[in-house]
Design a protein around this motif. Sequence first.
Motif, mmCIF file in Angstrom:
data_model
loop_
_atom_site.group_PDB
_atom_site.id
_atom_site.type_symbol
_atom_site.label_atom_id
_atom_site.label_comp_id
_atom_site.label_asym_id
_atom_site.label_seq_id
_atom_site.Cartn_x
_atom_site.Cartn_y
_atom_site.Cartn_z
ATOM 1 N N THR A 22 -4.374 7.837 1.488
ATOM 2 C CA THR A 22 -3.174 7.248 0.913
ATOM 3 C C THR A 22 -2.028 7.361 1.908
ATOM 4 O O THR A 22 -2.050 8.206 2.810
ATOM 5 C CB THR A 22 -2.759 7.936 -0.394
ATOM 6 O OG1 THR A 22 -2.475 9.303 -0.135
ATOM 7 C CG2 THR A 22 -3.865 7.831 -1.443
ATOM 8 N N HIS A 23 -1.044 6.505 1.714
ATOM 9 C CA HIS A 23 0.146 6.478 2.554
ATOM 10 C C HIS A 23 1.328 6.143 1.649
ATOM 11 O O HIS A 23 1.267 5.130 0.945
ATOM 12 C CB HIS A 23 -0.018 5.442 3.662
ATOM 13 C CG HIS A 23 1.224 5.221 4.455
ATOM 14 N ND1 HIS A 23 1.674 6.124 5.370
ATOM 15 C CD2 HIS A 23 2.128 4.209 4.431
ATOM 16 C CE1 HIS A 23 2.798 5.676 5.900
ATOM 17 N NE2 HIS A 23 3.089 4.521 5.352
ATOM 18 N N SER A 24 2.353 6.950 1.638
ATOM 19 C CA SER A 24 3.501 6.723 0.736
ATOM 20 C C SER A 24 4.786 6.476 1.502
ATOM 21 O O SER A 24 4.995 7.017 2.594
ATOM 22 C CB SER A 24 3.679 7.947 -0.170
ATOM 23 O OG SER A 24 2.533 8.136 -0.962
ATOM 24 N N ASP A 34 2.196 3.877 -12.623
ATOM 25 C CA ASP A 34 1.717 3.270 -11.382
ATOM 26 C C ASP A 34 1.330 1.819 -11.654
ATOM 27 O O ASP A 34 0.703 1.520 -12.669
ATOM 28 C CB ASP A 34 0.501 4.015 -10.839
ATOM 29 C CG ASP A 34 0.863 5.372 -10.263
ATOM 30 O OD1 ASP A 34 2.054 5.737 -10.281
ATOM 31 O OD2 ASP A 34 -0.051 6.065 -9.796
ATOM 32 N N THR A 83 9.345 3.495 -5.091
ATOM 33 C CA THR A 83 8.417 4.276 -4.281
ATOM 34 C C THR A 83 7.048 3.606 -4.331
ATOM 35 O O THR A 83 6.655 3.029 -5.348
ATOM 36 C CB THR A 83 8.320 5.732 -4.761
ATOM 37 O OG1 THR A 83 7.962 5.756 -6.146
ATOM 38 C CG2 THR A 83 9.655 6.459 -4.570
ATOM 39 N N TYR A 84 6.346 3.692 -3.208
ATOM 40 C CA TYR A 84 5.072 2.993 -3.067
ATOM 41 C C TYR A 84 4.015 3.899 -2.459
ATOM 42 O O TYR A 84 4.313 4.821 -1.711
ATOM 43 C CB TYR A 84 5.235 1.765 -2.167
ATOM 44 C CG TYR A 84 6.096 0.707 -2.793
ATOM 45 C CD1 TYR A 84 5.526 -0.309 -3.553
ATOM 46 C CD2 TYR A 84 7.479 0.728 -2.648
ATOM 47 C CE1 TYR A 84 6.309 -1.285 -4.145
ATOM 48 C CE2 TYR A 84 8.272 -0.239 -3.242
ATOM 49 C CZ TYR A 84 7.679 -1.248 -3.982
ATOM 50 O OH TYR A 84 8.456 -2.200 -4.585
ATOM 51 N N ARG A 85 2.760 3.562 -2.799
ATOM 52 C CA ARG A 85 1.608 4.248 -2.207
ATOM 53 C C ARG A 85 0.601 3.171 -1.804
ATOM 54 O O ARG A 85 0.302 2.264 -2.577
ATOM 55 C CB ARG A 85 0.970 5.185 -3.238
ATOM 56 C CG ARG A 85 -0.225 5.970 -2.710
ATOM 57 C CD ARG A 85 -0.878 6.812 -3.797
ATOM 58 N NE ARG A 85 -1.675 5.947 -4.680
ATOM 59 C CZ ARG A 85 -1.554 5.899 -6.015
ATOM 60 N NH1 ARG A 85 -0.669 6.643 -6.644
ATOM 61 N NH2 ARG A 85 -2.318 5.087 -6.722
ATOM 62 N N ALA A 135 5.159 7.428 7.162
ATOM 63 C CA ALA A 135 4.859 8.255 5.994
ATOM 64 C C ALA A 135 6.122 8.902 5.446
ATOM 65 O O ALA A 135 6.913 9.478 6.196
ATOM 66 C CB ALA A 135 3.841 9.330 6.361
ATOM 67 N N ASN A 136 6.325 8.752 4.148
ATOM 68 C CA ASN A 136 7.446 9.342 3.409
ATOM 69 C C ASN A 136 8.815 8.864 3.885
ATOM 70 O O ASN A 136 9.827 9.497 3.594
ATOM 71 C CB ASN A 136 7.365 10.870 3.440
ATOM 72 C CG ASN A 136 6.046 11.357 2.895
ATOM 73 O OD1 ASN A 136 5.594 10.914 1.840
ATOM 74 N ND2 ASN A 136 5.393 12.247 3.617
ATOM 75 N N THR A 191 4.783 3.273 -7.373
ATOM 76 C CA THR A 191 4.666 4.530 -8.112
ATOM 77 C C THR A 191 5.956 4.954 -8.803
ATOM 78 O O THR A 191 5.949 5.877 -9.611
ATOM 79 C CB THR A 191 4.210 5.662 -7.175
ATOM 80 O OG1 THR A 191 5.149 5.777 -6.091
ATOM 81 C CG2 THR A 191 2.825 5.381 -6.617
ATOM 82 N N THR A 209 9.181 4.764 0.658
ATOM 83 C CA THR A 209 10.191 4.332 -0.308
ATOM 84 C C THR A 209 10.900 3.101 0.225
ATOM 85 O O THR A 209 11.155 3.001 1.431
ATOM 86 C CB THR A 209 11.226 5.457 -0.537
ATOM 87 O OG1 THR A 209 10.536 6.619 -1.022
ATOM 88 C CG2 THR A 209 12.302 5.046 -1.521
ATOM 89 N N ASP A 224 -3.217 2.740 -1.074
ATOM 90 C CA ASP A 224 -4.544 3.351 -1.169
ATOM 91 C C ASP A 224 -5.443 2.573 -0.206
ATOM 92 O O ASP A 224 -5.654 1.380 -0.401
ATOM 93 C CB ASP A 224 -5.102 3.246 -2.591
ATOM 94 C CG ASP A 224 -4.311 4.080 -3.596
ATOM 95 O OD1 ASP A 224 -3.623 5.026 -3.174
ATOM 96 O OD2 ASP A 224 -4.398 3.770 -4.795
#
Length: 127
Positions: free
Chosen positions: A121-123, A74, A103-105, A34-35, A64, A125, A107
């Motif tokens: 969600t999970h984000s 998006d 950057t990505y997410r 995550a992140n 994103t 880079t 869902d």
Amino acid sequence: MPLFSKIALSLAAVIAFAVPAAAHPKLLSAAPAANASAKAVSRIVLKFSERLTPRLSGATLIMTGMPGMASHPDMKMTGVNAAIGSDGTSIILTSARPLPAGTYRVDWHVVGADTHRITGTHSFTVN
């Protein structure tokens, strides 16, 4: 057996059976984390706390943000396949090519033994 003991025993039995039914699949870990920032990402793994129902669980990858584009809308990534892992507790997203920088997410939606649909969600880079 005194009435109080019978009531206490009955209550304990109800609680013992109700607690597992209240559990939902939880996201335990992910790669990339995550992140986090990563390079050459072509595989994303989301690991959950219990077995998932394959036909009712899945994920979508959304870009994103993109370097040099301040107001990037998006965008759902095409060519990314999502499948339940052989362990039954993970969702694996794969792309034939590494993802472009941005950057990505993710869902995601999952259904476990209790049949409740859980979303999240999970984000991360990609450099």
